[in-house]
Design an enzyme around this catalytic site. Structure first.
Site, PDB file in Angstrom:
ATOM      1  N   CYS A  60       0.868  -1.162   0.000  1.00 35.82           N
ATOM      2  CA  CYS A  60       0.000   0.000   0.000  1.00 35.82           C
ATOM      3  C   CYS A  60       0.915   1.224   0.000  1.00 35.82           C
ATOM      4  O   CYS A  60       2.014   1.170   0.545  1.00 35.82           O
ATOM      5  CB  CYS A  60      -0.912  -0.014   1.214  1.00 35.82           C
ATOM      6  SG  CYS A  60      -2.311   1.061   0.985  1.00 35.82           S
ATOM      7  N   CYS A  76      -5.089   0.723  -3.455  1.00 33.92           N
ATOM      8  CA  CYS A  76      -4.554   2.066  -3.216  1.00 33.92           C
ATOM      9  C   CYS A  76      -3.892   2.643  -4.461  1.00 33.92           C
ATOM     10  O   CYS A  76      -3.242   3.678  -4.392  1.00 33.92           O
ATOM     11  CB  CYS A  76      -3.556   2.018  -2.059  1.00 33.92           C
ATOM     12  SG  CYS A  76      -2.364   0.685  -2.197  1.00 33.92           S
ATOM     13  N   CYS A 121       3.060  -3.128  -8.275  1.00 34.64           N
ATOM     14  CA  CYS A 121       4.303  -3.860  -8.040  1.00 34.64           C
ATOM     15  C   CYS A 121       4.970  -4.097  -9.380  1.00 34.64           C
ATOM     16  O   CYS A 121       4.287  -4.261 -10.388  1.00 34.64           O
ATOM     17  CB  CYS A 121       4.003  -5.235  -7.441  1.00 34.64           C
ATOM     18  SG  CYS A 121       3.410  -5.187  -5.772  1.00 34.64           S
TER      19      CYS A 121
END
Length: 137
Positions: free
Chosen positions: A11, A85, A89
């Protein structure tokens, strides 16, 4: 790489949702799952309302510190879970990527954080089922 599954919770600030998720997974899986959490722009500290909400269920995250997301953390994880959020990645073949749409606890009181905490617990229990790791509690 170890035999046990590894999970990374991501996050942006690594101060609320990802910290609660990592704490739940650690509590429910013990040392049978490797647990990491991180954020692309770590906050100064863990959200006090998240700390309070987790303390209510007997999990102390007051000593946790937001951590920077690294490429190595993603490479070393089998499952990478973003928390609704908008954080992303780095993508590597063979990894499993999930996005859990969760309310943001930032700036909210403990009353608003409790349902987020409970939703995260349900999702972590489901993840453990998928990984074939029985929950300890």
């Amino acid at each position: 790489m170890s035999d046990k599954p590894s999970v990374l919770f991501v996050c942006v600030h690594n101060a609320g949702r990802s910290q609660m998720a990592a704490a739940w997974l650690t509590r429910l899986a013990g040392d049978r799952v490797e647990v990491r959490s991180a954020g692309s722009n770590p906050g100064a500290g863990v959200n006090p309302a998240a700390v309070e909400a987790m303390a209510e269920v007997g999990i102390d995250i007051s000593a946790e510190v937001p951590k920077m997301l690294t490429v190595d953390a993603v490479k070393e994880s089998d499952v990478c879970i973003t928390m609704g959020c908008g954080d992303t990645c780095p993508v590597f073949p063979g990894k499993r990527y999930l996005d859990w749409q969760l309310e943001d606890p930032a700036g909210q009181g403990v009353e608003a954080v409790r349902p987020i905490r409970d939703d995260i617990e349900r999702r972590v229990r489901g993840l453990l089922d998928e990984l074939g790791v029985p929950a300890q509690h």
